[in-house]
Design a protein around this motif. Structure first.
Motif, PDB file in Angstrom:
ATOM      1  N   LEU A  78     -19.226  -1.998   6.357  1.00  0.00           N
ATOM      2  CA  LEU A  78     -17.940  -1.339   6.572  1.00  0.00           C
ATOM      3  C   LEU A  78     -17.182  -1.994   7.722  1.00  0.00           C
ATOM      4  CD1 LEU A  78     -19.179   2.373   6.424  1.00  0.00           C
ATOM      5  CD2 LEU A  78     -18.064   1.080   4.583  1.00  0.00           C
ATOM      6  N   ASN A  79     -15.848  -1.861   7.695  1.00  0.00           N
ATOM      7  CA  ASN A  79     -15.048  -2.286   8.839  1.00  0.00           C
ATOM      8  C   ASN A  79     -15.026  -1.161   9.876  1.00  0.00           C
ATOM      9  OD1 ASN A  79     -13.228  -0.350   7.920  1.00  0.00           O
ATOM     10  ND2 ASN A  79     -11.793  -1.849   7.064  1.00  0.00           N
ATOM     11  N   GLU A  80     -14.320  -1.363  10.984  1.00  0.00           N
ATOM     12  CA  GLU A  80     -14.331  -0.372  12.063  1.00  0.00           C
ATOM     13  C   GLU A  80     -13.812   0.979  11.599  1.00  0.00           C
ATOM     14  OE1 GLU A  80     -14.652   2.017  15.132  1.00  0.00           O
ATOM     15  OE2 GLU A  80     -15.734   0.135  14.881  1.00  0.00           O
ATOM     16  N   ASP A  81     -12.763   0.989  10.789  1.00  0.00           N
ATOM     17  CA  ASP A  81     -12.235   2.264  10.290  1.00  0.00           C
ATOM     18  C   ASP A  81     -13.272   2.979   9.431  1.00  0.00           C
ATOM     19  OD1 ASP A  81      -9.864   1.892  11.600  1.00  0.00           O
ATOM     20  OD2 ASP A  81      -8.753   1.195   9.837  1.00  0.00           O
ATOM     21  N   GLY A  82     -13.973   2.226   8.607  1.00  0.00           N
ATOM     22  CA  GLY A  82     -15.002   2.817   7.754  1.00  0.00           C
ATOM     23  C   GLY A  82     -16.152   3.387   8.572  1.00  0.00           C
ATOM     24  N   ARG A  83     -16.576   2.632   9.595  1.00  0.00           N
ATOM     25  CA  ARG A  83     -17.653   3.135  10.456  1.00  0.00           C
ATOM     26  C   ARG A  83     -17.210   4.375  11.217  1.00  0.00           C
ATOM     27  NH1 ARG A  83     -17.918  -2.346  11.671  1.00  0.00           N
ATOM     28  NH2 ARG A  83     -17.230  -2.002  13.819  1.00  0.00           N
TER      29      ARG A  83
END
Length: 227
Positions: A78-83
């Motif tokens: 995941l990217n930062e938003d997903g995390r």
């Protein structure tokens, strides 16, 4: 432990950073699995990699290589938003520094993660958990008006108010005197038992580690047998 029981899993995670002396390996191919409802202490000397491991497990940082799964989500995909979205749904945090918003009252600090998640009953839920940490009478006070122990109780209330699947605590008594720290740990474990949350705590305090069901020792970036 079956995969179905595992709430947190790391596979061969490595963290390297650049330094003037060259590449520095902070963690080296760490594997671990933590089951739902476990209480786990991560211990080791200063600089061993404990807080780095916690940050990787919680998705606050990315490993140089390896994979991490948290409550079924592969954080490393995941990217930062997903995390951040996974953390908001499943994770609570208690840090050594309390990380309260100074311009918000105690109850507003506890309400914050609920409001960010769009929950309508944020004030009622926050008031309930503040009562559980014996701060009902202080809920309209600002952090500067609270003692260190009271600020940490607000932080614990904020961590539990979302009913997280996992609670990460990084040296939760590090800024408190011994007596206050003991009361905070008692409260943390009492709330954790009641909520049946999985607890992962980074600590240098052997007394805290002994209260956990399992101890993971980090030495020079690797998991070694606990003494």
């Amino acid at each position: 432990m079956s995969i179905a029981d595992t709430v947190l899993r790391a596979q061969r995670i490595t963290k390297q950073v650049s330094s003037p002396e060259g590449t520095l390996t902070i963690l080296a191919e760490v594997d671990l699995a933590i089951a739902a409802g476990e209480t786990v202490a991560i211990i080791g000397a200063s600089g061993a990699g404990k807080s780095t491991l916690l940050a990787l497990l919680a998705g606050l940082d990315e490993p140089s290589s390896g994979q991490v799964w948290l409550n079924g989500a592969e954080l490393t995909a995941l990217n930062e938003d997903g995390r951040a979205a996974v953390r908001a749904r499943h994770v609570g945090f208690v840090f050594q520094s309390f990380h309260l918003v100074p311009s918000l009252t105690a109850i507003e600090n506890v309400m914050l993660p609920l409001e960010l998640a769009g929950q309508r009953n944020a004030r009622e839920a926050a008031a309930d958990v503040l009562a559980k940490v014996n701060l009902a009478a202080r809920r309209e006070h600002y952090p500067r008006q609270l003692s260190g122990g009271e600020q940490q109780r607000v932080a614990i209330a904020r961590a539990f108010v979302t009913r997280p699947a996992l609670l990460f605590a990084d040296e939760p008594t590090g800024n408190l005197d011994a007596a206050t720290g003991e009361r905070i740990i008692e409260l943390l474990f009492d709330l954790n038992r009641a909520a049946q949350t999985t607890l992962v705590v980074v600590t240098h305090d052997p007394a805290i580690a002994r209260r956990c069901g399992r101890t993971i020792r980090i030495d020079a970036g690797r998991i070694v047998p606990a003494a």
